[in-house]
Design a protein around this motif. Structure first.
Motif, PDB file in Angstrom:
ATOM      1  N   ALA A   1      -4.609   3.419   0.943  1.00 26.66           N
ATOM      2  CA  ALA A   1      -3.730   3.646   2.099  1.00 26.66           C
ATOM      3  C   ALA A   1      -4.201   4.715   3.074  1.00 26.66           C
ATOM      4  O   ALA A   1      -3.424   5.158   3.911  1.00 26.66           O
ATOM      5  N   ALA A   2      -5.474   5.149   3.000  1.00 26.41           N
ATOM      6  CA  ALA A   2      -5.916   6.191   3.925  1.00 26.41           C
ATOM      7  C   ALA A   2      -7.372   5.984   4.304  1.00 26.41           C
ATOM      8  O   ALA A   2      -8.173   5.487   3.512  1.00 26.41           O
ATOM      9  N   LYS A   3      -7.701   6.381   5.523  1.00 22.50           N
ATOM     10  CA  LYS A   3      -9.082   6.283   5.995  1.00 22.50           C
ATOM     11  C   LYS A   3      -9.847   7.563   5.651  1.00 22.50           C
ATOM     12  O   LYS A   3      -9.278   8.648   5.643  1.00 22.50           O
ATOM     13  N   SER A   4     -11.129   7.406   5.384  1.00 24.52           N
ATOM     14  CA  SER A   4     -11.974   8.561   5.122  1.00 24.52           C
ATOM     15  C   SER A   4     -12.351   9.218   6.442  1.00 24.52           C
ATOM     16  O   SER A   4     -12.553   8.553   7.455  1.00 24.52           O
ATOM     17  N   ASP A   5     -12.431  10.552   6.429  1.00 18.85           N
ATOM     18  CA  ASP A   5     -12.850  11.294   7.610  1.00 18.85           C
ATOM     19  C   ASP A   5     -14.175  11.973   7.273  1.00 18.85           C
ATOM     20  O   ASP A   5     -14.214  13.060   6.720  1.00 18.85           O
ATOM     21  N   GLY A   6     -15.267  11.317   7.610  1.00 17.13           N
ATOM     22  CA  GLY A   6     -16.583  11.815   7.244  1.00 17.13           C
ATOM     23  C   GLY A   6     -16.980  13.110   7.918  1.00 17.13           C
ATOM     24  O   GLY A   6     -17.931  13.764   7.504  1.00 17.13           O
ATOM     25  N   ASP A   7     -16.261  13.518   8.976  1.00 18.67           N
ATOM     26  CA  ASP A   7     -16.641  14.719   9.715  1.00 18.67           C
ATOM     27  C   ASP A   7     -16.123  15.996   9.081  1.00 18.67           C
ATOM     28  O   ASP A   7     -16.627  17.082   9.379  1.00 18.67           O
TER      29      ASP A   7
ATOM     30  N   PHE B   1       3.449   2.748   4.184  1.00 19.93           N
ATOM     31  CA  PHE B   1       4.305   2.956   3.028  1.00 19.93           C
ATOM     32  C   PHE B   1       3.839   1.933   1.989  1.00 19.93           C
ATOM     33  O   PHE B   1       3.607   0.769   2.326  1.00 19.93           O
ATOM     34  N   VAL B   2       3.725   2.360   0.739  1.00 18.72           N
ATOM     35  CA  VAL B   2       3.210   1.493  -0.313  1.00 18.72           C
ATOM     36  C   VAL B   2       4.302   1.268  -1.354  1.00 18.72           C
ATOM     37  O   VAL B   2       4.860   2.224  -1.892  1.00 18.72           O
ATOM     38  N   LEU B   3       4.595   0.000  -1.638  1.00 22.33           N
ATOM     39  CA  LEU B   3       5.592  -0.349  -2.645  1.00 22.33           C
ATOM     40  C   LEU B   3       4.896  -0.575  -3.980  1.00 22.33           C
ATOM     41  O   LEU B   3       3.983  -1.394  -4.086  1.00 22.33           O
TER      42      LEU B   3
ATOM     43  N   ARG C   1       2.709  -3.792  -4.565  1.00 21.64           N
ATOM     44  CA  ARG C   1       3.373  -5.050  -4.237  1.00 21.64           C
ATOM     45  C   ARG C   1       3.647  -5.214  -2.747  1.00 21.64           C
ATOM     46  O   ARG C   1       4.153  -6.258  -2.329  1.00 21.64           O
ATOM     47  N   GLY C   2       3.337  -4.198  -1.937  1.00 21.90           N
ATOM     48  CA  GLY C   2       3.562  -4.354  -0.507  1.00 21.90           C
ATOM     49  C   GLY C   2       3.090  -3.156   0.293  1.00 21.90           C
ATOM     50  O   GLY C   2       3.067  -2.025  -0.213  1.00 21.90           O
ATOM     51  N   PHE C   3       2.699  -3.424   1.550  1.00 21.61           N
ATOM     52  CA  PHE C   3       2.343  -2.377   2.511  1.00 21.61           C
ATOM     53  C   PHE C   3       3.246  -2.539   3.732  1.00 21.61           C
ATOM     54  O   PHE C   3       3.492  -3.663   4.192  1.00 21.61           O
ATOM     55  N   TYR C   4       3.686  -1.418   4.298  1.00 13.32           N
ATOM     56  CA  TYR C   4       4.645  -1.448   5.401  1.00 13.32           C
ATOM     57  C   TYR C   4       4.302  -0.353   6.400  1.00 13.32           C
ATOM     58  O   TYR C   4       3.851   0.729   6.018  1.00 13.32           O
ATOM     59  N   ASP C   5       4.537  -0.635   7.662  1.00 16.09           N
ATOM     60  CA  ASP C   5       4.320   0.351   8.717  1.00 16.09           C
ATOM     61  C   ASP C   5       5.496   1.328   8.709  1.00 16.09           C
ATOM     62  O   ASP C   5       6.608   0.974   9.100  1.00 16.09           O
ATOM     63  N   GLY C   6       5.244   2.554   8.270  1.00 20.10           N
ATOM     64  CA  GLY C   6       6.304   3.546   8.147  1.00 20.10           C
ATOM     65  C   GLY C   6       6.871   4.035   9.459  1.00 20.10           C
ATOM     66  O   GLY C   6       7.852   4.788   9.463  1.00 20.10           O
ATOM     67  N   THR C   7       6.296   3.585  10.582  1.00 15.43           N
ATOM     68  CA  THR C   7       6.831   3.966  11.894  1.00 15.43           C
ATOM     69  C   THR C   7       7.650   2.843  12.520  1.00 15.43           C
ATOM     70  O   THR C   7       8.208   3.020  13.601  1.00 15.43           O
ATOM     71  N   ASN C   8       7.711   1.706  11.849  1.00 16.99           N
ATOM     72  CA  ASN C   8       8.342   0.509  12.416  1.00 16.99           C
ATOM     73  C   ASN C   8       9.680   0.225  11.722  1.00 16.99           C
ATOM     74  O   ASN C   8       9.699  -0.105  10.534  1.00 16.99           O
ATOM     75  N   PRO C   9      10.805   0.329  12.427  1.00 18.96           N
ATOM     76  CA  PRO C   9      12.119   0.077  11.809  1.00 18.96           C
ATOM     77  C   PRO C   9      12.235  -1.308  11.171  1.00 18.96           C
ATOM     78  O   PRO C   9      12.893  -1.463  10.136  1.00 18.96           O
ATOM     79  N   GLU C  10      11.609  -2.317  11.773  1.00 12.47           N
ATOM     80  CA  GLU C  10      11.673  -3.667  11.209  1.00 12.47           C
ATOM     81  C   GLU C  10      10.965  -3.724   9.853  1.00 12.47           C
ATOM     82  O   GLU C  10      11.406  -4.441   8.945  1.00 12.47           O
TER      83      GLU C  10
END
Length: 223
Positions: free
Chosen positions: A169-175, A187-189, A197-206
């Motif tokens: 659930a996170a990108k690497s920051d090589g710098d 958000f990870v279920l 069991r699921g990934f969700y956009d934590g900024t999206n109310p829907e």
């Protein structure tokens, strides 16, 4: 002929309604219950997954962890044993997406406050900054229920590995160094077997509504 049809019009309507009801009942019986997918690393955007697990196709589970929450208590997998939970990554000084994500986590907390099967877990991606005291202050300001929701800090490499090797659930920051990362809105279920069991956009109310619905589906599946 018209008189014949007029005479039996009532019976035809009744028969039509009964037929529709019977078809609906049969469809509901035969229709399989919706099940959530089990996410493996190979199924997830490679940018969010550590290269060592990118091609794993089965049996992926969240690794054991040992972190410290806002109350200075050790938090491990034992705290989430036989629980469904929602995990995310944040930091207290974030002024962009984190406040929105935290507000949505609080919404999940409130909507499921009486559901003892569901917990929340937020990991700081800046553990050196986010001390126990800072997490406690943040938790109080945001309305965190300690019995429902852990905000955790700890060893930076452990949190990095959890984000990219377990939760995907996170990108690497090589710098910024070998264990720096850019947290995402995910958000990870996680189910009771420690599977994603699921990934969700934590900024999206829907997506928050979809997450709540999926938790209900997961609970039915696990009964």
């Amino acid at each position: 002929m018209l008189q014949f049809f007029a005479k039996y019009k009532f019976f035809a309507v009744v028969l039509l309604v009964l037929s529709a009801i019977i078809v609906s009942i049969i469809y509901s019986i035969l229709k399989p219950d919706r099940k959530l997918p089990v996410y493996e690393p190979e199924m997830v955007n490679a940018e969010l997954v550590d290269s060592t697990v990118q091609y794993v196709r089965k049996y992926h589970k969240i690794s054991d962890f040992n972190l410290i929450n806002q109350n200075g208590e050790i938090v491990t997998q034992e705290n989430y044993k036989d629980k469904i939970y929602v995990a995310d990554f944040f930091f207290t000084t974030c002024q962009t997406i984190c406040p929105i994500m935290t507000d949505h986590m609080k919404e999940i907390q409130e909507r499921l406050i009486d559901d003892n099967d569901v917990l929340l877990l937020s990991h700081s991606v800046t553990p050196k900054i986010d001390s126990v005291a800072r997490l406690k202050k943040y938790a109080r300001a945001k309305g965190v229920n300690d019995a429902k929701w852990n905000l955790v800090t700890g060893d930076k490499k452990q949190i990095y590995d959890l984000a990219r090797k377990s939760y995907l659930a996170a990108k690497s920051d090589g710098d910024g160094g070998p264990y720096d990362m850019v947290h995402t809105e995910n958000f990870v279920l996680v189910d009771k077997k420690k599977r994603i069991r699921g990934f969700y956009d934590g900024t999206n109310p829907e997506d928050i509504d979809r997450l709540i619905t999926d938790i209900a589906i997961l609970k039915r599946e696990e009964k």
